[in-house]
Design a protein around this motif. Structure first.
Motif, PDB file in Angstrom:
ATOM      1  N   CYS A 243      12.113  31.458  46.777  1.00 42.40           N
ATOM      2  CA  CYS A 243      13.226  30.583  46.391  1.00 42.40           C
ATOM      3  C   CYS A 243      14.572  31.264  46.581  1.00 42.40           C
ATOM      4  N   LEU A 244      14.738  32.441  45.975  1.00 40.97           N
ATOM      5  CA  LEU A 244      16.025  33.130  46.033  1.00 40.97           C
ATOM      6  C   LEU A 244      16.393  33.480  47.474  1.00 40.97           C
ATOM      7  N   LEU A 245      15.394  33.938  48.240  1.00 41.96           N
ATOM      8  CA  LEU A 245      15.652  34.290  49.633  1.00 41.96           C
ATOM      9  C   LEU A 245      16.153  33.081  50.421  1.00 41.96           C
ATOM     10  N   ARG A 246      15.526  31.903  50.188  1.00 45.51           N
ATOM     11  CA  ARG A 246      15.947  30.699  50.912  1.00 45.51           C
ATOM     12  C   ARG A 246      17.362  30.278  50.520  1.00 45.51           C
ATOM     13  N   VAL A 247      17.657  30.377  49.230  1.00 46.41           N
ATOM     14  CA  VAL A 247      19.001  30.019  48.764  1.00 46.41           C
ATOM     15  C   VAL A 247      20.042  30.949  49.392  1.00 46.41           C
ATOM     16  N   VAL A 248      19.749  32.249  49.370  1.00 45.56           N
ATOM     17  CA  VAL A 248      20.659  33.219  49.982  1.00 45.56           C
ATOM     18  C   VAL A 248      20.816  32.925  51.471  1.00 45.56           C
ATOM     19  N   TRP A 249      19.711  32.601  52.121  1.00 50.22           N
ATOM     20  CA  TRP A 249      19.720  32.297  53.555  1.00 50.22           C
ATOM     21  C   TRP A 249      20.655  31.110  53.843  1.00 50.22           C
ATOM     22  N   ILE A 250      20.535  30.060  53.017  1.00 48.63           N
ATOM     23  CA  ILE A 250      21.342  28.856  53.229  1.00 48.63           C
ATOM     24  C   ILE A 250      22.834  29.164  53.100  1.00 48.63           C
ATOM     25  N   TYR A 251      23.181  29.995  52.106  1.00 46.87           N
ATOM     26  CA  TYR A 251      24.593  30.250  51.834  1.00 46.87           C
ATOM     27  C   TYR A 251      25.176  31.428  52.618  1.00 46.87           C
ATOM     28  N   THR A 252      24.349  32.113  53.409  1.00 46.83           N
ATOM     29  CA  THR A 252      24.863  33.227  54.215  1.00 46.83           C
ATOM     30  C   THR A 252      24.583  32.998  55.703  1.00 46.83           C
ATOM     31  N   ILE A 253      23.352  33.228  56.099  1.00 42.05           N
ATOM     32  CA  ILE A 253      23.005  33.150  57.526  1.00 42.05           C
ATOM     33  C   ILE A 253      23.214  31.747  58.080  1.00 42.05           C
ATOM     34  N   PHE A 254      22.765  30.735  57.343  1.00 40.92           N
ATOM     35  CA  PHE A 254      22.907  29.354  57.821  1.00 40.92           C
ATOM     36  C   PHE A 254      24.377  28.951  57.940  1.00 40.92           C
ATOM     37  N   GLN A 255      25.206  29.458  57.035  1.00 40.28           N
ATOM     38  CA  GLN A 255      26.635  29.129  57.109  1.00 40.28           C
ATOM     39  C   GLN A 255      27.270  29.702  58.369  1.00 40.28           C
ATOM     40  N   SER A 256      26.726  30.816  58.850  1.00 42.82           N
ATOM     41  CA  SER A 256      27.250  31.430  60.071  1.00 42.82           C
ATOM     42  C   SER A 256      26.691  30.777  61.328  1.00 42.82           C
ATOM     43  N   TYR A 257      25.452  30.311  61.249  1.00 44.15           N
ATOM     44  CA  TYR A 257      24.782  29.680  62.389  1.00 44.15           C
ATOM     45  C   TYR A 257      24.243  28.327  61.938  1.00 44.15           C
ATOM     46  N   ARG A 258      25.091  27.322  61.883  1.00 42.37           N
ATOM     47  CA  ARG A 258      24.719  26.018  61.336  1.00 42.37           C
ATOM     48  C   ARG A 258      23.928  25.202  62.349  1.00 42.37           C
ATOM     49  N   THR A 259      22.674  25.600  62.515  1.00 45.16           N
ATOM     50  CA  THR A 259      21.743  24.845  63.360  1.00 45.16           C
ATOM     51  C   THR A 259      20.473  24.600  62.562  1.00 45.16           C
ATOM     52  N   LEU A 260      19.736  23.571  62.949  1.00 41.23           N
ATOM     53  CA  LEU A 260      18.468  23.292  62.279  1.00 41.23           C
ATOM     54  C   LEU A 260      17.467  24.417  62.501  1.00 41.23           C
ATOM     55  N   GLU A 261      17.517  25.052  63.690  1.00 48.95           N
ATOM     56  CA  GLU A 261      16.599  26.162  63.952  1.00 48.95           C
ATOM     57  C   GLU A 261      16.797  27.272  62.928  1.00 48.95           C
ATOM     58  N   CYS A 262      18.047  27.636  62.701  1.00 48.63           N
ATOM     59  CA  CYS A 262      18.362  28.694  61.735  1.00 48.63           C
ATOM     60  C   CYS A 262      17.894  28.312  60.338  1.00 48.63           C
ATOM     61  N   LEU A 263      18.082  27.056  59.978  1.00 50.43           N
ATOM     62  CA  LEU A 263      17.666  26.569  58.659  1.00 50.43           C
ATOM     63  C   LEU A 263      16.155  26.677  58.484  1.00 50.43           C
ATOM     64  N   TYR A 264      15.419  26.252  59.492  1.00 50.17           N
ATOM     65  CA  TYR A 264      13.959  26.222  59.400  1.00 50.17           C
ATOM     66  C   TYR A 264      13.326  27.619  59.393  1.00 50.17           C
ATOM     67  N   PHE A 265      13.987  28.595  59.998  1.00 50.61           N
ATOM     68  CA  PHE A 265      13.419  29.944  60.036  1.00 50.61           C
ATOM     69  C   PHE A 265      13.287  30.561  58.640  1.00 50.61           C
ATOM     70  N   SER A 266      14.003  30.023  57.666  1.00 52.88           N
ATOM     71  CA  SER A 266      13.899  30.559  56.304  1.00 52.88           C
ATOM     72  C   SER A 266      12.508  30.391  55.730  1.00 52.88           C
ATOM     73  N   TYR A 267      11.733  29.404  56.224  1.00 54.75           N
ATOM     74  CA  TYR A 267      10.385  29.168  55.705  1.00 54.75           C
ATOM     75  C   TYR A 267       9.398  30.288  56.053  1.00 54.75           C
ATOM     76  N   PRO A 268       9.109  30.538  57.337  1.00 51.17           N
ATOM     77  CA  PRO A 268       8.090  31.564  57.638  1.00 51.17           C
ATOM     78  C   PRO A 268       8.478  32.958  57.151  1.00 51.17           C
ATOM     79  N   ILE A 269       9.761  33.287  57.174  1.00 52.04           N
ATOM     80  CA  ILE A 269      10.189  34.608  56.709  1.00 52.04           C
ATOM     81  C   ILE A 269       9.898  34.768  55.221  1.00 52.04           C
ATOM     82  N   SER A 270      10.205  33.735  54.427  1.00 54.12           N
ATOM     83  CA  SER A 270       9.961  33.810  52.974  1.00 54.12           C
ATOM     84  C   SER A 270       8.469  33.827  52.658  1.00 54.12           C
TER      85      SER A 270
END
Length: 466
Positions: free
Chosen positions: A412-439
């Motif tokens: 949970c925390l990793l995905r939230v951090v991902w959304i507010y950091t990495i996703f904000q820098s690379y606002r694509t659906l691909e970037c958003l979806y990568f948070s799942y397998p990594i977590s």
């Protein structure tokens, strides 16, 4: 007792025993598969009937209605998961008392489980009704979708007492190894659901209201069948309607195991709500593609999740019987099997993704968005299954807070951090979806370490135990 009635009692008892599984003795693989297959089929059937909702709405009510039904799932899971988590507590307790052959404790647990299900279902009716509109607005649900979404959620939550009773009743049956009868009940209820979908949506043009109403009716049927099964059994887990009550110490134990499990599910749902909100920012077409792909992925998840349920029940019974070394074997078998099933089904689903998505929509743009999600999430989905099996073994041994905390940090925390950091820098659906397998991968690794620590602690506490 009259000879005829006595014979009937014996036959009923033998009938119930036919569905139960002795998880504490004999080879494990065969018994796990006997437990797994009906449970997996039950989950897939349930998803097929849910898919019927999506297909009927997508084909006969348009993209807005399709997006409306899909956009409610994350929020619905968030509200429901805490209460459904209590059914995990019921499953663990029933398995433990059944394995330890403590019949009176088992009886009180069943009565408490059903009483809690009814009370929780009533509370959920009010939560769903009053929270649906503000929560969907907070999620950024588009104006062309939100009214349909609110209507769907309010009708859907009216059936919560039925859903809760079915889930708790099925948890009792799973704990003793019975996964066949819930399959039969779902089949009956699901056929009713599909027929009513077609009647309400196509014939009466009720749209999302028709789909939600059909779901409520089918849930009522499945709940009634499970209650009938528990009433008619002559085993120790028999339900006596006049004896339904909430026994404080059993409820407390359910809460100790179930609330952390429910909170874990809710924490995952929070991250999924945030991800759904991010998907919403790409518009209703992306939402529709995300909905259809998620529905297909659900079949893979359900097939894997049945091993999670097996790990809970088999670990719970062997913990009650103090056969700890069998728990390690249960974990190993379930992990190997979940990798095989998850990798096979996930990759096959992606390879045939274009064809499968056409069942939901004929819009090529929606299909393109769906394939994008499946490429990133569906192919490594087995990592999610591995994570869940490790959690199931820990829960079966009565450890609930530990996996909750690990999931809070690792997923949970990793995905939230991902959304507010990495996703904000690379606002694509691909970037958003990568948070799942990594977590999933990181959280599984930590859960496995936790299992090793807990298992060694058990063996030290009871040296000489099997």
């Amino acid at each position: 007792m009259e000879p005829g009635k006595e014979l009937g009692k014996i036959m009923e008892k033998e009938q119930s025993k036919k569905y139960e599984i002795d998880m504490c003795n004999g080879p494990l693989l065969g018994k796990i598969m006997i437990f797994y297959i009906p449970l997996m089929l039950s989950g897939i059937l349930q998803l097929l009937f849910n898919a019927a909702d999506i297909v009927v709405v997508g084909r006969f009510a348009g993209n807005e209605a399709l997006a409306a039904v899909g956009s409610t799932s994350s929020l619905t899971n968030l509200i429901v998961n805490l209460f459904i988590g209590l059914s995990v507590g019921a499953n663990v307790l029933v398995a433990r008392f059944y394995g330890a052959k403590q019949d009176e404790e088992l009886k009180e647990t069943v009565q408490t489980a059903i009483g809690t299900a009814v009370a929780g279902g009533v509370i959920l009716i009010f939560l769903g009704f009053f929270l649906s509109k503000p929560a969907l607005g907070w999620m950024g649900t588009p104006e062309d979708v939100i009214n349909h979404s609110v209507l769907y959620m309010r009708i859907y939550f009216a059936g919560m007492p039925f859903m809760m009773v079915y889930n708790f009743g099925s948890a009792v049956l799973r704990a003793v190894g019975d996964t066949k009868r819930p399959l039969y009940y779902l089949l009956i209820a699901g056929v009713v659901n599909v027929v009513l979908n077609l009647i309400f949506v196509i014939t009466f043009s009720m749209g999302v209201a028709g789909v939600a109403t059909a779901t409520v009716v089918s849930q009522a049927i499945s709940a009634a069948l499970v209650v009938r099964c528990l009433i008619r059994t002559d085993s120790a887990y028999r339900l006596e309607l006049q004896g339904i009550r909430i026994v404080p110490d059993k409820l407390l134990k359910m809460v100790q195991i179930g609330v952390p499990a429910g909170m874990q599910g809710a924490l995952f749902s929070i991250s999924n709500v945030l991800i759904q909100s991010s998907v919403n920012s790409f518009g209703s077409v992306a939402m529709a593609g995300n909905t259809a792909a998620s529905n297909i992925e659900g079949f893979v998840y359900t097939a894997m999740n049945a091993f999670h349920q097996a790990a809970i029940s088999f670990s719970g019974q062997n913990y009650g019987a103090r056969k700890y070394k069998r728990i390690r074997k249960v974990l190993l078998i379930c992990e190997v099997m979940v990798v095989v099933v998850g990798a096979l089904m996930g990759n096959v689903a992606y390879l045939f993704g274009g064809t499968l998505l056409k069942l939901y929509t004929v819009d090529p743009e929606v299909i393109e968005y769906g394939i994008l999600r499946m490429r990133i999430i569906c192919t490594p989905y087995f990592l999610c299954g591995m994570m869940d099996v490790a959690v199931g073994a820990l829960r079966g041994m009565g450890y609930a807070i530990m996996p909750m905390l690990v999931s809070l940090t690792g997923a949970c925390l990793l995905r939230v951090v991902w959304i507010y950091t990495i996703f904000q820098s690379y606002r694509t659906l691909e970037c958003l979806y990568f948070s799942y397998p990594i977590s999933w991968g990181l959280t599984f690794a930590v859960h496995l370490v936790c299992f090793v620590i807990v298992f060694r602690k058990l063996l030290k506490k009871d040296p000489g135990i099997e």
